[in-house]
Write an enzyme that holds these catalytic residues in place. Sequence first.
Site, short mmCIF file in Angstrom:
data_model
loop_
_atom_site.label_atom_id
_atom_site.label_comp_id
_atom_site.label_asym_id
_atom_site.label_seq_id
_atom_site.Cartn_x
_atom_site.Cartn_y
_atom_site.Cartn_z
CE LYS A 50 -3.74 2.08 2.55
NZ LYS A 50 -4.84 2.03 3.85
CB SER B 147 -8.62 0.95 5.77
OG SER B 147 -9.31 2.13 6.20
CB SER C 28 -7.94 3.77 2.86
OG SER C 28 -7.15 3.22 4.06
#
Length: 487
Positions: free
Chosen positions: A78, A177, A153
Amino acid sequence: MSELTQLTLSEVRAKLADKSLSAREVTEAALARIEATEPKVQALLSVQAEEARTLAAALDAAGPDASKPLWGVPLVIKDVLATKDVPTTCASKILEGFKPVYDATSVAKLKEAGAILLGKANMDEFAMGSTTENSAYFATKNPWDLSRVPGGSSGGSGACVAAGQCYGALGTDTGGSIRLPASFCGIVGIKPTYGRVSRFGMIAYGSSLDQIGPMTRTVEDTARLLQIIAGHDERDSTSVNTPVPDYVAALSQRGDLKGLTIGLPEEYWSKGLSPEVEETCTAAIRAAEGLGAKTVPVRLKLSEYAIATYYIIAVAEASSNLARFDGVRYGHRDKTAESLIEMYVKSRTQGFGEEVQRRIILGTYVLSSGYYDAYYRKAAQVRRLIRQDFETALSQCDLIAGPVCPTTAFRVGEMSADPLQMYLMDIFTISTNLAGLPGMSLPVGLGRKTGMPVGLQLTGRAFDEATMLQVAGLLEKNVSATGMPTL
């Protein structure tokens, strides 16, 4: 889809170890899959193809190394985790062009374990969102249905794993998330106990809430990644020095769920659930009972205050953490400003997206003179009571189970105009972060109406990820298989 990209992390790891596959073959298969699917899914902000090929060739030349448990396995990170000499933007214009000079501890551990890092995953800007529509660059799509969101997210991480672009990814979880995109994309995702995984090198959103965790296709794969990234780190003051069990070995230590009690909170199983989510998660609970588990009702009475508590604490910490992005030292800087204050204002206005600006403003407000006691202090007090709620519930059971989200993945743009409605999508996940407990999402089938994946959330006692993984591993073999999407 190539047969190689359908393999799990554990399967490809075994084939690499016995030389039935080379690191170059596996890497080329993943890169080919990225090339074929990325125009549709848009899960990645950057791809380091040549670097991956160079590393794969070097690994093959040296040969498999038993001391490196991820030797030759392609993974994705990420874009909130610092990666040396690779753009790390948090999907924000304000960090455009920023290349860290060091690796986050979790990234460094993956490299030391022999993993090949393919690229950086798209995300909601600074991890603020539940759909990955808040990225400053583009919105990621759900591989199961390109008209739907992948969650957020960590939606880029979830989508690239589900699409077969890699064998696993790292995400971060501040209020759900990792678990939300895992549920929406039909994969496994775990948020470890706060302090279990080092946060060093993670660009913070909410420092007392954020945790790094793995996202994979199977429970065993998740256990393998967690095994590597978990552990104490002296560079992180929030890292807890406690032994890390053998998560992979723990999976084989239970043949059934006899003697284990699962708590079902009334607050997670009452009104507001879509029928297909309730039906699919209930079937998973019945499967657990069939394996010998006992289920008992528990109460999390303060969960109705979790949304308000979370969004006061999270935005306050975001306001503080994001104050450093001022256009002076790195990232975007306005070139037209004629004074220091004007440069600050223009740089931050141009660099931050609408959702980030909203949360910074809210956070500054709740921390301001005259409002701190009314909002932030009160939220901190309620947070402690929420943790006590969980401690009471977990004294009556071994873990807590419920849906990850009230619905399956919704359509792109469906909720982007209503931030408050979007915030409610995290209603079942944020309490776990407030309490600092471990939580995970396990795919338990496809919704009867939408045909989209449904995730069951398991929440355990502090630092007891092993029990969650054991239960998830047994359930995985006894619930309706989700499979992989066809792109």
